[in-house]
Design a protein around this motif. Structure first.
Motif: not given
Ligand code: BMA
Length: 340
Positions: A211-212, A234, A246, A267, A270, A283
């Protein structure tokens, strides 16, 4: 008795809702009346998002990214009794130089607002022959004096710590290239006077988790706690239909914030609600501020949603820290002092 301490003033009147029954998968839950700021919030401004708020003399003040009808962002001031319903000043914040002459940025976005000692600092992203960091100071929210370009381009997501560390001001930032950055790590810099910055150190790299995996950037001003500096930031991933932003959580060493003690591999929030998934940029959940109460450990996180709205999420210090620790995964790039 709380397990961890928040080292900050008590702030009993922050917005709050209890955790809903059955809430799972995160120590943060959303305000049921989200978004707190909707479209066309004032004449001449189509959207407000990625904005920061603070307590001030018994009420709340905020610096808001207002996307004007030309599509250009500027910073607007707003006032509120409950930190939920906001009255915005009709004109952009009138920044001046040290001599009091008008000194307006060409554009200004993603403002943060942090008080250090008796001064409030607004930090944002502006044009300085490319995306760069803007800083202004105020003590009364009437006179706003810009500090001339403290950092070189290209850099964004500057987040000031709420107190000096080892005698210096401390700022996180996210250097990048000239485009809509396909990469980015968080660094920390020190200054004796908010004007000259140095002793740059690496804090954390993008990408422990998917996610990152693309880039990261500082979010809200770190909260001082008995475990270290609690940072909401973030993290961005790239999908076949674009970036997804996220909210993540980490805890930095209290005296040496380039050292990441814990970093949550999950996260904390999200995009999943309509106002996060649908908007000018779908998003996006982008944290820029918290209001927090040291007596109760309550934290309210303000985040921009889909580059169109402001959302609010809640959490308790003990649960957030326990969750970050229980799910922490760090690399040596995170945990070392960040000096090469
Ligand atoms: C980032 C910043 C944010 C924005 C996000 C998604 O690079 O420009 O202001 O919310 O992109 O568009």
């Amino acid at each position: 008795m709380s397990k961890y301490q928040m080292i900050a003033p008590a702030l009993p009147n922050i917005p709050w809702q209890e955790k809903p029954k059955g809430h799972i998968n995160s120590p943060l839950w959303r305000y049921t009346e989200n978004p707190v700021i909707g479209r066309n919030p004032l004449p001449g401004v189509a959207r407000i998002f990625n904005s920061a708020v603070m307590p001030y003399e018994g009420r709340f003040v905020g610096v808001f990214r207002g996307e004007e009808l030309t599509g250009v962002p500027h910073i607007y001031l707003g006032w509120s009794r409950d930190a939920l319903h906001w009255d915005f000043e009709p004109e952009r914040i009138p920044f001046t130089d040290e001599e009091g002459k008008p000194f307006m940025p060409i554009y200004a976005y993603d403002p943060r607002l942090v008080k250090v000692e008796d001064t409030y600092y607004i930090i944002w992203c502006q044009d300085f022959y490319g995306a760069a960091i803007g800083v202004a100071k105020t003590q009364d929210f009437k006179r706003f004096v810009r500090v001339e370009n403290p950092f070189l381009p290209f850099n964004r997501n500057a987040v000031l710590f709420p107190r000096k560390i080892n005698g210096n001001f401390v700022m996180l930032s996210r250097p990048s290239d000239s485009g809509h950055t396909p990469f980015g790590d968080i660094f920390v810099s020190e200054s004796p006077d908010m004007e000259f910055w140095g002793r740059h150190r690496h804090v954390m790299s993008r990408g422990n988790s998917f996610w990152e995996g693309l880039k990261i950037g500082g979010g809200a001003a770190p909260i001082e706690t008995s475990e270290g500096w609690l940072l909401f930031y973030h993290g961005v991933t790239q999908t076949c239909s674009g970036y997804v932003y996220s909210i993540g959580g980490a805890i930095l060493d209290i005296d040496h914030p380039s050292i990441v003690k814990y970093r949550c591999q999950n996260f904390l929030l999200t995009p999943q609600e309509w106002f996060e998934e649908r908007g000018f940029v779908p998003n996006v959940t982008f944290p820029c501020a918290t209001l927090h109460d040291s007596d109760t450990g309550r934290i309210a996180v303000y985040y921009g949603a889909a580059d169109s709205y402001v959302g609010l999420a809640f959490g308790c210090l003990d649960e957030i820290i326990d969750y970050i620790k229980a799910n922490s995964k760090t690399t040596s790039d995170d945990t070392d002092i960040g000096r090469r």
